[in-house]
Write a protein that holds these residues in place. Sequence first.
Motif, PDB file in Angstrom:
ATOM      1  N   UNK A 172       0.842  -1.190   0.000  1.00 52.38           N
ATOM      2  CA  UNK A 172       0.000   0.000   0.000  1.00 52.38           C
ATOM      3  C   UNK A 172       0.875   1.237   0.000  1.00 52.38           C
ATOM      4  N   UNK A 173       0.364   2.270  -0.637  1.00 48.28           N
ATOM      5  CA  UNK A 173       1.096   3.523  -0.704  1.00 48.28           C
ATOM      6  C   UNK A 173       1.148   4.162   0.682  1.00 48.28           C
ATOM      7  N   UNK A 174       2.151   5.006   0.890  1.00 45.75           N
ATOM      8  CA  UNK A 174       2.259   5.735   2.150  1.00 45.75           C
ATOM      9  C   UNK A 174       1.025   6.618   2.284  1.00 45.75           C
ATOM     10  N   UNK A 175       0.469   6.643   3.475  1.00 45.47           N
ATOM     11  CA  UNK A 175      -0.736   7.438   3.695  1.00 45.47           C
ATOM     12  C   UNK A 175      -0.379   8.913   3.807  1.00 45.47           C
ATOM     13  N   UNK A 176      -1.217   9.778   3.233  1.00 42.04           N
ATOM     14  CA  UNK A 176      -0.948  11.208   3.319  1.00 42.04           C
ATOM     15  C   UNK A 176      -1.189  11.725   4.737  1.00 42.04           C
ATOM     16  N   UNK A 177      -0.553  12.827   5.059  1.00 39.29           N
ATOM     17  CA  UNK A 177      -0.766  13.462   6.360  1.00 39.29           C
ATOM     18  C   UNK A 177      -2.224  13.880   6.477  1.00 39.29           C
ATOM     19  N   UNK A 178      -2.765  13.766   7.690  1.00 42.54           N
ATOM     20  CA  UNK A 178      -4.130  14.214   7.927  1.00 42.54           C
ATOM     21  C   UNK A 178      -4.161  15.136   9.140  1.00 42.54           C
ATOM     22  N   UNK A 179      -5.168  15.983   9.190  1.00 44.46           N
ATOM     23  CA  UNK A 179      -5.326  16.947  10.268  1.00 44.46           C
ATOM     24  C   UNK A 179      -6.758  16.884  10.770  1.00 44.46           C
ATOM     25  N   UNK A 182      -6.554   8.164  13.664  1.00 47.40           N
ATOM     26  CA  UNK A 182      -6.494   9.166  14.732  1.00 47.40           C
ATOM     27  C   UNK A 182      -5.106   9.222  15.366  1.00 47.40           C
ATOM     28  N   UNK A 183      -4.463   8.069  15.484  1.00 47.87           N
ATOM     29  CA  UNK A 183      -3.124   8.012  16.081  1.00 47.87           C
ATOM     30  C   UNK A 183      -2.088   8.762  15.247  1.00 47.87           C
ATOM     31  N   UNK A 184      -2.268   8.802  13.936  1.00 45.92           N
ATOM     32  CA  UNK A 184      -1.274   9.457  13.083  1.00 45.92           C
ATOM     33  C   UNK A 184      -1.657  10.887  12.701  1.00 45.92           C
ATOM     34  N   UNK A 185      -2.836  11.333  13.124  1.00 50.60           N
ATOM     35  CA  UNK A 185      -3.322  12.665  12.751  1.00 50.60           C
ATOM     36  C   UNK A 185      -2.593  13.778  13.492  1.00 50.60           C
ATOM     37  N   UNK A 186      -2.457  14.897  12.815  1.00 46.68           N
ATOM     38  CA  UNK A 186      -2.012  16.137  13.458  1.00 46.68           C
ATOM     39  C   UNK A 186      -3.279  16.740  14.061  1.00 46.68           C
ATOM     40  N   UNK A 187      -3.237  17.051  15.341  1.00 48.65           N
ATOM     41  CA  UNK A 187      -4.429  17.539  16.035  1.00 48.65           C
ATOM     42  C   UNK A 187      -4.332  19.045  16.217  1.00 48.65           C
ATOM     43  N   UNK A 189      -9.699  25.538  17.001  1.00 47.98           N
ATOM     44  CA  UNK A 189      -9.150  25.790  15.660  1.00 47.98           C
ATOM     45  C   UNK A 189      -9.689  24.776  14.669  1.00 47.98           C
ATOM     46  N   UNK A 190      -9.964  25.232  13.459  1.00 50.08           N
ATOM     47  CA  UNK A 190     -10.433  24.374  12.377  1.00 50.08           C
ATOM     48  C   UNK A 190      -9.627  24.727  11.141  1.00 50.08           C
ATOM     49  N   UNK A 191      -9.258  23.734  10.375  1.00 51.38           N
ATOM     50  CA  UNK A 191      -8.586  23.980   9.099  1.00 51.38           C
ATOM     51  C   UNK A 191      -9.598  23.748   7.984  1.00 51.38           C
ATOM     52  N   UNK A 192      -9.973  24.811   7.306  1.00 50.88           N
ATOM     53  CA  UNK A 192     -10.930  24.691   6.207  1.00 50.88           C
ATOM     54  C   UNK A 192     -10.344  23.873   5.057  1.00 50.88           C
ATOM     55  N   UNK A 193      -9.019  23.684   5.055  1.00 53.04           N
ATOM     56  CA  UNK A 193      -8.363  22.929   3.990  1.00 53.04           C
ATOM     57  C   UNK A 193      -8.449  21.418   4.185  1.00 53.04           C
ATOM     58  N   UNK A 194      -8.827  20.974   5.396  1.00 50.70           N
ATOM     59  CA  UNK A 194      -8.846  19.545   5.714  1.00 50.70           C
ATOM     60  C   UNK A 194     -10.264  19.072   6.003  1.00 50.70           C
ATOM     61  N   UNK A 195     -10.599  17.897   5.501  1.00 52.79           N
ATOM     62  CA  UNK A 195     -11.931  17.331   5.702  1.00 52.79           C
ATOM     63  C   UNK A 195     -12.172  17.056   7.184  1.00 52.79           C
ATOM     64  N   UNK A 196     -13.262  17.607   7.700  1.00 54.88           N
ATOM     65  CA  UNK A 196     -13.646  17.367   9.084  1.00 54.88           C
ATOM     66  C   UNK A 196     -15.150  17.118   9.128  1.00 54.88           C
ATOM     67  N   UNK A 197     -15.650  16.768  10.286  1.00 55.93           N
ATOM     68  CA  UNK A 197     -17.074  16.530  10.413  1.00 55.93           C
ATOM     69  C   UNK A 197     -17.808  17.802   9.984  1.00 55.93           C
ATOM     70  N   UNK A 198     -18.698  17.667   9.024  1.00 57.96           N
ATOM     71  CA  UNK A 198     -19.431  18.809   8.485  1.00 57.96           C
ATOM     72  C   UNK A 198     -18.886  19.318   7.157  1.00 57.96           C
ATOM     73  N   UNK A 199     -17.683  18.896   6.773  1.00 60.18           N
ATOM     74  CA  UNK A 199     -17.113  19.347   5.495  1.00 60.18           C
ATOM     75  C   UNK A 199     -17.848  18.726   4.315  1.00 60.18           C
TER      76      UNK A 199
END
Length: 136
Positions: free
Chosen positions: A2-9, A40-45, A50-60
Amino acid sequence: MTAKRPAITVTATDHAMLSRIAAGAAHTMPELAAELTHELDRARILPEGRVSADHAHIGSEIVYRDESTKRETTLTLVWPQDADIEKNRVSVMTPIGVALLGMAAGRSIDWTTRSGDVKRLTVLEVREPAEERAAS
């Protein structure tokens, strides 16, 4: 391989709630709960509030492309109790919901469907929900 997973926030609020949901689902949906916990363990929190409009979150609202079919889909990522497939409101407690969580536009990820197929999707756009866009 599997490909390396992208960073998530993810937001601190979403991370706390999702951690509780994953723990609660460990016996009823062990594979999905384990996948969510891994993400969740690998996510940047982000710090509280704070919310990042660039990253998918609940409600995006998320526009993504299935790389095998080139089909583009728009959906809103929601809590399990708010899911409504006819309105394209997809629960974070689904394989695609877990895959999209925290992703930014331009990033791709491999995910396993409920039927066990591995697919690659690319996030094309992450938008705030229509209600929030109208309010700003």
